[in-house]
Motif scaffolding. Structure first.
Motif, PDB file in Angstrom:
ATOM      1  N   CYS A 107       0.865  -1.170   0.000  1.00  0.00           N
ATOM      2  CA  CYS A 107       0.000   0.000   0.000  1.00  0.00           C
ATOM      3  C   CYS A 107       0.905   1.224   0.000  1.00  0.00           C
ATOM      4  N   HIS A 146       0.174  -4.561   5.720  1.00  0.00           N
ATOM      5  CA  HIS A 146      -1.120  -4.684   6.400  1.00  0.00           C
ATOM      6  C   HIS A 146      -2.244  -5.236   5.520  1.00  0.00           C
ATOM      7  N   GLU A 147      -2.023  -5.384   4.206  1.00  0.00           N
ATOM      8  CA  GLU A 147      -3.071  -5.933   3.337  1.00  0.00           C
ATOM      9  C   GLU A 147      -2.787  -7.419   3.173  1.00  0.00           C
ATOM     10  N   GLU A 167      -8.565  -5.598   1.682  1.00  0.00           N
ATOM     11  CA  GLU A 167      -8.281  -4.442   2.555  1.00  0.00           C
ATOM     12  C   GLU A 167      -8.436  -3.117   1.799  1.00  0.00           C
TER      13      GLU A 167
END
Ligand SMILES: [Zn+2]
Ligand SMILES: [Zn+2]
Length: 393
Positions: A58, A83-84, A169
């Protein structure tokens, strides 16, 4: 259902051996290291220990790597990035019933406090105590193991790949903006500014949810063509440049007029633009949006730009426009994202343009930063594999 090479069956479904927790850790600008972090052993009653298998990058991950900060969030101690994420469940606490070891899951990477007024009112994305993966000081998911509350793990349907699971996400950012904040009505005309990953996903969500017409606007034509070719939008628009000597305040007005003429959008009624989502953060896009929106229309701001911009507030008043901010995603966003993908209303597969092993993670960050892969092709989304089942430092 799945395209060749992307089917669920080809995803690596081996569980880790459990004696190593190799992690991809940011120490400072341009300084990332592999470290063996402690292996989580016991989860609390409501938690799950998972093994991340696919992590898509990201813009925020890349900003932390290249600048050490995103806005007010500053990296002050070493932090695991990513985080995805889609993962395999390794172990669950004794209260957990929604998932079991071996399940393929998408991770919602933000743990809210569940106690504050915003959490209690169903807006947990506003929680002041949010622990969000790879947002300082909280570690992210580019590691052998990650622990989170089990209700933030969403079991993937058999027809969805782990790569698609990771993309839920950023897609949920679009679902939140279009469905929850924008309250898009059926047969709406929607314009999305910005054709980066979030803009592309937001447009695809609006189309998947039944918009009448979805147009995406950007100054990079290859990204617009990508959106059209992959059926993420109905159409696209490449704005003309400001004319020589054209006043700064005149250009957005002309730009809006040209977009309206091109797509036969009217100022009122069924052919008006009902909803605009700005995923660019660019002042000129926001200014254009105000003139392009139909009377009574809604503008949702997703993209981050400079804090202070100039807007024609007179038009906001006389056209009775609504301007709303949209931040991350809240209750129901993951479920709706997953459903749209599982029933084929949104096709995520084309978005993954580049793939990297865990050992090559830094190459993914560099390519993402440049916007071009090592193969010279434009980068839309890069995915990094989790560590191999037996991978150690
Ligand atoms: Zn993200
Ligand atoms: Zn809270």
């Amino acid at each position: 259902m799945s395209a060749p090479g992307l089917s669920a069956a080809t995803d690596d479904v081996r569980l880790p051996t459990g004696d190593s927790n190799v992690s991809f850790v940011l120490h400072g600008i341009d300084d990332v290291r592999y470290e063996d972090r402690p292996v989580p052993t016991e989860s609390s009653d409501n938690d799950a220990i998972v093994a991340p298998k696919k992590v898509t990058l990201c813009g925020s991950d890349v900003h932390y790597y290249k600048e050490g900060r995103v806005g007010d969030f500053i990296v002050e101690k070493p932090m695991v990035l990513g985080h995805e994420t889609a993962a395999l469940v390794v172990k669950v606490g004794r209260n957990v019933t929604n998932i079991k070891p071996g399940d393929r899951v998408a991770l919602e990477p933000g743990e809210s406090c569940r106690m504050c007024p915003d959490c209690k009112a169903g807006h947990y994305q506003r929680c002041p105590k949010m622990k969000f993966a790879a947002t300082p000081p909280f570690d992210g998911t580019l590691a052998h193991y990650y622990t989170l509350p089990a209700d933030l793990c969403y079991k993937l349907p058999d027809n969805m790949t782990l790569e698609e699971g990771a993309l839920l996400e950023p897609m949920s950012v679009g679902v939140h903006a279009v469905h929850k904040i924008g309250q898009m009505k059926l047969a709406a005309n929607v314009v999305v500014f910005g054709a980066g990953p979030v803009g592309l996903l937001t447009a695809a969500v609006a189309k998947g949810l039944g918009a009448r017409k979805v147009v995406i606007v950007d100054i990079q034509e290859p990204r617009l063509q990508f959106a059209k070719e992959n059926n993420l939008v109905h159409d696209y628009y490449l704005p003309s440049k400001p004319n020589e000597g054209e006043a700064r305040e005149d250009y957005p007005r002309r730009n809006a007029k040209e977009i309206r003429e091109r797509f036969e959008f009217e100022e009122r009624g069924p052919n008006a633009v009902d909803l605009i989502v700005d995923c660019s953060g660019a002042e000129v896009c926001i200014q254009t949006a105000i003139y392009l929106l139909g009377h009574g229309g809604t503008m949702v701001q997703v993209g981050h730009g400079k804090p202070n911009i100039t807007l024609d507030y007179q038009t906001v008043v006389t056209h009775e426009l609504t301007i709303k901010g949209s931040f991350r995603y809240g209750p129901g966003a993951y479920r709706l994202s997953m459903d749209l993908v599982a029933r084929g209303a949104v096709n995520l597969k084309a978005l993954i343009s580049h793939r990297y092993t865990f050992r090559d993670a830094v190459k993914a960050f560099e390519a993402n930063h440049k916007g071009v892969g090592q193969d010279g092709k434009p980068l839309i989304k890069a995915v990094i594999d989790g560590p191999e089942a037996d991978e150690k430092l």
